[in-house]
Design a protein around this motif. Structure first.
Motif, short mmCIF file in Angstrom:
data_model
loop_
_atom_site.label_atom_id
_atom_site.label_comp_id
_atom_site.label_asym_id
_atom_site.label_seq_id
_atom_site.Cartn_x
_atom_site.Cartn_y
_atom_site.Cartn_z
N UNK A 24 0.82 -1.21 0.00
CA UNK A 24 0.00 0.00 0.00
C UNK A 24 0.85 1.26 0.00
N UNK A 25 1.89 1.28 0.84
CA UNK A 25 2.76 2.46 0.93
C UNK A 25 3.59 2.61 -0.34
N UNK A 61 9.04 3.67 8.18
CA UNK A 61 9.35 4.90 8.94
C UNK A 61 9.95 5.96 8.00
N UNK A 62 10.88 5.53 7.15
CA UNK A 62 11.50 6.46 6.22
C UNK A 62 10.48 7.04 5.23
N UNK A 63 9.49 6.25 4.87
CA UNK A 63 8.44 6.74 3.96
C UNK A 63 7.66 7.88 4.60
N UNK A 74 10.50 -1.67 -0.05
CA UNK A 74 9.13 -2.07 0.31
C UNK A 74 8.63 -3.18 -0.61
N UNK A 75 8.79 -2.98 -1.90
CA UNK A 75 8.32 -3.98 -2.87
C UNK A 75 9.17 -5.24 -2.79
N UNK A 132 0.14 7.93 3.15
CA UNK A 132 1.00 6.81 3.52
C UNK A 132 0.46 6.10 4.76
N UNK A 133 0.04 6.87 5.76
CA UNK A 133 -0.49 6.26 6.99
C UNK A 133 -1.73 5.43 6.69
#
Length: 336
Positions: A77-78, A210-212, A250-251, A284-285
């Motif tokens: 999702x992010x 967190x970095x996102x 992430x991916x 993002x959240x």
């Protein structure tokens, strides 16, 4: 654009409600399946373990499966939010940009030519494949004047998808034994995965999430255009490279754990945007939360659609996502 939750207080309340829905989805994922269990069985599996089929299924299958679905759904999702913001393409996700197909290609090569068969090895090979394809797409998209523009990144991703998919299919046609070993994996699934696999990549997932959130502010500025971003003093190349690295992590970690699962990163940002608006921080959240919920629901549905067998979760997300993709394409997407 009108949003459902315009104020900060409403957005926070929405996150709390979403967290409750996520807990309920995790509970449903643990309880429902071919072997019916209950909340009493769930508690007894950890307080009074007796070795029954129900207790073993909960501890060895259902709990790891639910936790993996949550982690992978959040990352996908992010990553969808970051990809669509970076490319300024509302139809982009890890599958369309070739990251999934690049990971699948390396897995097939490892099985067909090097006889790799252990799930742990395939996990890290999938991660490596995602990283290589992501770097290749960014490098191709950076060639020529203007550097990595949204259009060039999208075209490079489409080229990578076509190339990697064609090579994968070609190898599988001439190597039937490899097809049997990797077919379930390249469809994407959280079934049969051990918790150890998730634990091995969880630190990368946490750091990337967190970095996102940290890079979300600069991404808001970048979405206004390179000229505007540079005008307010932003180092756009640094932000783009940082976002690209986060997308790959992430991916890649998601693919490493569950295989290539498409459409989650495409669908979720479009669901979230009318709720919280275009602020990347809130997107993002919410996208992490909604991605986890969507993947849990898809996994539960995958158990019952073809009972007593079950579909790979990647097939289920494709069944959900393909009509959505067609609808969004007909509408021309949404502005991000």
């Amino acid at each position: 654009m009108r949003v459902l939750l315009p104020s900060t207080q409403l957005k926070i309340a929405g996150l709390l409600i979403g967290a409750v829905i996520l807990v309920l989805a995790v509970y449903a994922s643990i309880i429902f399946g071919v072997i019916d269990t209950s909340w009493q069985t769930l508690i007894e599996a950890y307080t009074n373990f007796s070795g029954t089929n129900e207790h073993i299924v909960i501890r060895e299958v259902r709990i790891p499966r639910a936790l993996i679905a949550v982690a992978v759904g959040m990352c996908l999702g992010i990553s969808g939010v970051l990809i669509q913001a970076l490319t300024r393409n509302p139809m982009a996700d890890v599958g369309i940009l070739g990251i999934n197909s690049g990971a699948s290609l390396l897995i097939v090569i490892a099985v067909a030519f090097f006889s790799v068969s252990t799930l742990t090895a395939l996990t890290w090979i999938g991660f490596l494949g995602a990283a290589i394809s992501g770097i290749a797409v960014y490098a191709l998209g950076s060639l020529g004047r203007g550097g990595a523009t949204p259009l060039k990144l999208t075209l490079a991703g489409a080229a990578m998808f076509a190339l990697a998919s064609s090579l994968t299919q070609g190898i599988l046609i001439f190597n039937e034994s490899a097809m049997e070993e990797v077919l379930f994996w390249i469809s994407g699934s959280v079934a049969g995965r051990k918790l150890d696999i998730l634990i091995s990549v969880l630190p990368y997932m946490i750091v990337a999430i967190v970095a996102s959130l940290i890079i979300a502010g600069p991404m808001n500025t970048l979405k206004l255009g390179d000229d505007v971003a540079k005008g307010v003093g932003q180092r756009t190349a640094f932000v783009k490279v940082g976002a690209g690295i986060l997308i790959v992590v992430l991916a890649g970690s998601s693919i490493a754990v569950a295989g290539p699962i498409s459409f989650v990163g495409l669908i979720i940002p479009h669901i979230v945007r009318p709720i919280v608006g275009i602020d990347t921080r809130w997107m993002i959240a919410y996208s992490g939360l909604f991605g986890a919920i969507l993947l849990l629901i898809a996994d539960i549905l995958a158990r019952f659609v073809a009972m007593p067998k079950e579909l790979p979760i990647g097939v289920m997300t494709a069944l959900i996502g393909a009509p959505f993709f067609i609808y969004a394409a007909r509408k021309g997407g949404w502005q991000s």
